[in-house]
Design an enzyme around this catalytic site. Structure first.
Site, PDB file in Angstrom:
ATOM      1  CD  GLU A   1      24.103 -74.341  29.396  1.00 10.21           C
ATOM      2  OE1 GLU A   1      23.625 -74.216  30.535  1.00 10.21           O
ATOM      3  OE2 GLU A   1      23.412 -74.565  28.397  1.00 10.21           O
TER       4      GLU A   1
ATOM      5  CG  HIS B   1      20.758 -83.190  29.007  1.00  9.42           C
ATOM      6  ND1 HIS B   1      21.853 -83.528  29.761  1.00  9.42           N
ATOM      7  CD2 HIS B   1      20.683 -81.840  29.033  1.00  9.42           C
ATOM      8  CE1 HIS B   1      22.413 -82.427  30.224  1.00  9.42           C
ATOM      9  NE2 HIS B   1      21.732 -81.385  29.793  1.00  9.42           N
TER      10      HIS B   1
ATOM     11  NE  ARG C   1      22.187 -79.717  25.951  1.00  7.41           N
ATOM     12  CZ  ARG C   1      21.153 -79.014  26.378  1.00  7.41           C
ATOM     13  NH1 ARG C   1      19.999 -79.094  25.761  1.00  7.41           N
ATOM     14  NH2 ARG C   1      21.263 -78.230  27.434  1.00  7.41           N
TER      15      ARG C   1
ATOM     16  CG  HIS D   1      17.174 -82.310  27.477  1.00  2.89           C
ATOM     17  ND1 HIS D   1      16.719 -82.118  28.770  1.00  2.89           N
ATOM     18  CD2 HIS D   1      17.750 -81.144  27.100  1.00  2.89           C
ATOM     19  CE1 HIS D   1      17.022 -80.885  29.162  1.00  2.89           C
ATOM     20  NE2 HIS D   1      17.635 -80.276  28.171  1.00  2.89           N
TER      21      HIS D   1
ATOM     22  NE  ARG E   1      16.998 -77.385  23.332  1.00  5.36           N
ATOM     23  CZ  ARG E   1      17.577 -77.191  24.526  1.00  5.36           C
ATOM     24  NH1 ARG E   1      18.104 -76.023  24.825  1.00  5.36           N
ATOM     25  NH2 ARG E   1      17.621 -78.155  25.414  1.00  5.36           N
TER      26      ARG E   1
END
Length: 524
Positions: A110, A234, A281, A342, A377
């Site tokens: 990811e 997100h 992100r 998110h 994060r």
């Protein structure tokens, strides 16, 4: 009701703590709604762990620090990363059916990760984890699971029959969602595992109950809160006017999905970052936000249709099925996506044992600021944090059990001076108003003027809700509204305090990075 340990929240953090305590102690777990209604069940992506040959703990630590824009606590990051493989082993033993690649775990990749290290169950990891933890908890004779209990406030020394200013936490008052009765739950130690505050925003991938309850309760009781300005958006939430919060997992980009302008078909991420769709992100969300604003779009396209159809269906069966039901075949068509709130990177300040500032109160998971995430994060570190800190809190409580004092006599909830509300419309109106101005003024890109406008509205709404709270019987909706306003106030205050753009906090008034990375710590 008195118990040895009270846990508020029935997701990954809460149930991990419960299972680690239950062999020695009586544990009561309160859920706000159904036991599986929390954020854990919604987690599609997976759990980050160093398991691939050639990967190292140092690599995972470094990826986490880079994503967190240097604001992470390196010792905490090392502590969590090194605990990941053991957490995966324990989950496997509980029966979580992780995807396999022959004899070894299948690992996906990811955004922000330098290696494949995401352990997953197709695209529904959270659901599988929740199911396994919940079954184990339901089977344990020392664990009592109580659904439909909406926590109102922490019980502290000021609620003792003989008033104490010591600030020790003895449990919570909670209203039963079904009967409307307010129950008193007391314990020698209390763990907050209440999740994040996503529903402060109009568009969010979080479940309906993510209203910042634990953060607001801990703040009102006197605990410090940190880094609330870092709200993760997100990049890829499905754009659909009927389905408001369906997440398209990061792993779609990890397996080759490309972001494109729907009008021109141009793939825009390589123009902006060498990591393209695999950038962290915050970078991807701002890029999409800019593309939407620049071209007046409603959404951008996420396209994985160039990959083999069997590959797409095999990796993303749940997303594929959901989209088919909405008339989109992701094996042949692009998916319309927009950013949405998110994850709450800030929260109640805890140490590596999960202890808060208040004696008797621990916390774990998304409601906390542990030092793991910093200013942003890293993908799939969130479930991992739940397991490591759920276990850490349990370990600390067990180790210090003999020093915990007996629970004193606590006053029952007093409803003698309130009446039933005759104007529920106030709650609905204020709820909608908060989420809309937070989205418009405190979103992906901010300015001081917008933040000040949000702050002024919060002051007005706070006085309205305080007045309402003082006159009428509590209801779940009123409790959530009260917590939403408190959480919004903490987010805006933190954002106004940070005079730089770092990680998830991007402001046009201070676009540069300050020389030193400093946490925003709010003291009640």
């Amino acid at each position: 009701m008195q118990t040895d340990v009270l846990i508020v929240g029935s997701g990954a953090a809460g149930l991990t703590a419960a299972l680690n305590l239950a062999d020695r102690f009586r544990v009561t777990v309160l859920a706000k709604g159904a036991l599986n209604d929390g954020s854990t069940s919604w987690a599609q992506g997976g759990i980050a762990a160093v398991l691939e040959p050639g990967d190292t703990f140092d690599n995972h630590v470094e990826d986490t620090m880079i994503a967190g824009a240097g604001l992470n606590d390196r010792e905490i990051v090392e502590f969590v990363v090194e605990g990941a493989p053991a957490a995966i082993t324990r989950l496997t033993e509980l029966g979580v059916p992780f995807a396999m690649d022959g004899e070894v775990l299948h690992l996906t990749r990811e955004g922000g990760h330098s290696h494949r290290r995401i352990v997953h169950v197709a695209d529904a990891t959270g659901w599988a984890v929740q199911d396994a933890l919940q079954k184990a908890a339901e089977a344990h004779p020392n664990i009592t699971l109580v659904p439909d209990q909406v926590a109102i406030d922490l019980v502290t020394g000021r609620h003792e029959e003989r008033y104490s200013g010591a600030g020790r936490v003895w449990g919570v008052y909670a209203v039963d969602r079904v009967s409307g009765h307010v129950n008193l739950y007391t314990a020698h130690a209390t763990i907050l595992a209440t999740g994040g505050a996503g529903r402060t925003y109009l568009f969010s991938t979080a479940p309906r109950g993510a209203t910042g309850d634990g953060i607001a309760m801990a703040w009102r009781a006197g605990a410090r809160v940190a880094n609330m300005e870092f709200m993760q958006f997100h990049p890829t939430c499905l754009y659909n006017l009927e389905v408001k919060n369906f997440l398209i997992t990061e792993a779609v980009r990890g397996e080759g999905g490309q972001l494109k302008n729907p009008n021109t078909g141009h793939r825009f991420m390589p123009d902006l970052d060498p990591r393209a769709e695999l950038a962290p992100r915050d970078v991807v969300a701002r890029a999409i936000d800019a593309e939407i604003k620049r071209y007046g779009l409603d959404y951008v396209h996420l396209d994985i249709s160039h990959m083999p159809a069997d590959f797409v269906r095999g990796h993303f069966p749940n997303i594929h099925e959901k989209l088919l039901g909405l008339g989109i075949d992701m094996t042949t068509q692009p998916i319309p996506v927009v950013p949405a709130q998110h994850y709450t990177c800030g929260g109640v300040v805890i140490d590596r044992d999960g202890r808060t500032d208040l004696p008797g109160l621990y916390a774990a998971g998304e409601c906390t600021e542990s030092g793991l995430h910093g200013a942003n994060r890293l993908a799939s570190n969130s479930l991992l944090e739940c397991f490591v800190f759920g276990e850490a809190a349990a370990r600390s409580i067990a180790a210090n059990w003999d020093t915990l004092p007996a629970v004193p006599a606590i006053r029952a909830w007093d409803e003698s001076r309130v009446t039933d509300s005759d104007e529920e419309v106030v709650i609905k109106q204020n709820w909608t108003e908060i989420r809309r101005f937070m989205w418009n003024y405190v979103g992906i890109v901010r300015t001081t003027k917008r933040l000040e406008r949000a702050q002024n509205r919060i002051k007005l709404l706070s006085s309205e809700v305080d007045d309402y709270y003082g006159h009428f019987r509590v209801t779940p909706d009123l409790i959530e509204l009260r917590n939403l306003i408190q959480t919004a106030e903490l987010i805006v205050r933190s954002a106004l305090h940070r005079h730089e753009s770092r990680g998830l906090h991007f402001t046009l008034d201070y676009p540069g990075l300050a020389a030193e990375a400093v946490d925003t710590i709010l003291i009640p």
